[in-house]
Design a protein around this motif. Sequence first.
Motif, PDB file in Angstrom:
ATOM      1  N   LEU A  33     -13.739  30.119 -18.412  1.00 39.33           N
ATOM      2  CA  LEU A  33     -14.044  31.340 -19.171  1.00 39.33           C
ATOM      3  C   LEU A  33     -15.343  31.178 -19.948  1.00 39.33           C
ATOM      4  O   LEU A  33     -16.163  32.099 -20.007  1.00 39.33           O
ATOM      5  CB  LEU A  33     -12.888  31.647 -20.126  1.00 39.33           C
ATOM      6  CG  LEU A  33     -12.957  32.969 -20.890  1.00 39.33           C
ATOM      7  CD1 LEU A  33     -12.886  34.138 -19.926  1.00 39.33           C
ATOM      8  CD2 LEU A  33     -11.828  33.056 -21.905  1.00 39.33           C
ATOM      9  N   LEU A  34     -15.548  30.001 -20.532  1.00 38.95           N
ATOM     10  CA  LEU A  34     -16.782  29.747 -21.277  1.00 38.95           C
ATOM     11  C   LEU A  34     -17.987  29.696 -20.354  1.00 38.95           C
ATOM     12  O   LEU A  34     -19.030  30.295 -20.641  1.00 38.95           O
ATOM     13  CB  LEU A  34     -16.661  28.420 -22.035  1.00 38.95           C
ATOM     14  CG  LEU A  34     -16.094  28.466 -23.454  1.00 38.95           C
ATOM     15  CD1 LEU A  34     -16.040  27.063 -24.042  1.00 38.95           C
ATOM     16  CD2 LEU A  34     -16.920  29.380 -24.342  1.00 38.95           C
ATOM     17  N   ARG A  35     -17.835  28.969 -19.237  1.00 39.61           N
ATOM     18  CA  ARG A  35     -18.954  28.847 -18.303  1.00 39.61           C
ATOM     19  C   ARG A  35     -19.418  30.212 -17.833  1.00 39.61           C
ATOM     20  O   ARG A  35     -20.608  30.544 -17.888  1.00 39.61           O
ATOM     21  CB  ARG A  35     -18.545  28.005 -17.084  1.00 39.61           C
ATOM     22  CG  ARG A  35     -18.213  26.562 -17.376  1.00 39.61           C
ATOM     23  CD  ARG A  35     -18.168  25.741 -16.089  1.00 39.61           C
ATOM     24  NE  ARG A  35     -17.256  26.247 -15.085  1.00 39.61           N
ATOM     25  CZ  ARG A  35     -15.984  25.900 -14.974  1.00 39.61           C
ATOM     26  NH1 ARG A  35     -15.456  25.034 -15.839  1.00 39.61           N
ATOM     27  NH2 ARG A  35     -15.218  26.394 -14.015  1.00 39.61           N
ATOM     28  N   GLU A  36     -18.480  30.996 -17.343  1.00 41.10           N
ATOM     29  CA  GLU A  36     -18.841  32.294 -16.774  1.00 41.10           C
ATOM     30  C   GLU A  36     -19.249  33.288 -17.862  1.00 41.10           C
ATOM     31  O   GLU A  36     -20.098  34.154 -17.626  1.00 41.10           O
ATOM     32  CB  GLU A  36     -17.669  32.824 -15.954  1.00 41.10           C
ATOM     33  CG  GLU A  36     -17.350  31.952 -14.741  1.00 41.10           C
ATOM     34  CD  GLU A  36     -16.231  32.515 -13.882  1.00 41.10           C
ATOM     35  OE1 GLU A  36     -15.607  33.522 -14.292  1.00 41.10           O
ATOM     36  OE2 GLU A  36     -15.976  31.937 -12.802  1.00 41.10           O
ATOM     37  N   GLY A  37     -18.654  33.163 -19.044  1.00 40.32           N
ATOM     38  CA  GLY A  37     -19.008  34.066 -20.140  1.00 40.32           C
ATOM     39  C   GLY A  37     -20.443  33.868 -20.592  1.00 40.32           C
ATOM     40  O   GLY A  37     -21.194  34.831 -20.773  1.00 40.32           O
ATOM     41  N   VAL A  38     -20.835  32.608 -20.761  1.00 40.66           N
ATOM     42  CA  VAL A  38     -22.208  32.305 -21.169  1.00 40.66           C
ATOM     43  C   VAL A  38     -23.189  32.734 -20.081  1.00 40.66           C
ATOM     44  O   VAL A  38     -24.249  33.318 -20.368  1.00 40.66           O
ATOM     45  CB  VAL A  38     -22.361  30.796 -21.461  1.00 40.66           C
ATOM     46  CG1 VAL A  38     -23.825  30.437 -21.655  1.00 40.66           C
ATOM     47  CG2 VAL A  38     -21.547  30.406 -22.694  1.00 40.66           C
ATOM     48  N   ALA A  39     -22.840  32.466 -18.829  1.00 35.02           N
ATOM     49  CA  ALA A  39     -23.717  32.853 -17.721  1.00 35.02           C
ATOM     50  C   ALA A  39     -23.902  34.360 -17.674  1.00 35.02           C
ATOM     51  O   ALA A  39     -25.001  34.871 -17.407  1.00 35.02           O
ATOM     52  CB  ALA A  39     -23.142  32.351 -16.399  1.00 35.02           C
ATOM     53  N   GLY A  40     -22.830  35.088 -17.949  1.00 31.41           N
ATOM     54  CA  GLY A  40     -22.902  36.550 -17.926  1.00 31.41           C
ATOM     55  C   GLY A  40     -23.813  37.105 -18.999  1.00 31.41           C
ATOM     56  O   GLY A  40     -24.518  38.096 -18.775  1.00 31.41           O
TER      57      GLY A  40
END
Length: 236
Positions: A33-40
């Motif tokens: 969730l953190l990885r994809e959230g930051v990338a988004g």
Amino acid sequence: MLETIGEYSTLIRGNIEPAAPKQYLLIVSEVRLLREGVAGVVDGHPVLEVAGLYETLREALLALRNYDGATVLLDGSFPGGLEAVRTIHEVAPSACVIAFAVSETEENIVAWARAGAAGYIPANAALHELAHFIEGVSRGEQICSAALASRLIRRLRAPQVAIEPPRASCVPVPLTTREQEIIRMLAEGLSNKEIARNLHIELSTTKTHVHNLLGKLGLQRRGQIASWSHKQDRRS
């Protein structure tokens, strides 16, 4: 472009500035969730470009070989995070490491800085501030709260007392075959979860082995086991 005004002709040159070079980001966190959230949040930024999302340090280290001078966004709660910063700099000296979602305490920030992190993004930062923090650290700047800045200044002004760090055991200690396997995997940058999966044991069992290793080797942090292993390899 040639513009004609009355009997005069003027050559107008556009003020075209060269595009800023891309700043590649490698996001490292065990939490999807953190990885994809930051990338988004970073997606679509004119300069920042996400080069990859990585759950393990080993994956990120392999990718860093393709991105000279890249920025690594390392989750502040990543297991062995401080040691991970040192490992990243050993593999990619030109990399810029920024710890994100970090608890903004004096001891924590000093520890990250000493490990080699170029800067940090506090856990209470808003998503829309993310790019601003990254760009600031890349310029050699760091945004921190006034309270933390004041504490750090007082710390620097206070008399320094030399405290000898605990020494790792120099006496050979008997290690089981399982412990030797776990040391080897820790040296490769595997997380506890990966070790448990590779050895077909419970995660809690892996954590117990790591805890026992810390006691046997006279170490305090999980990441120090990898450094201890590397030193033993150089001696042999």
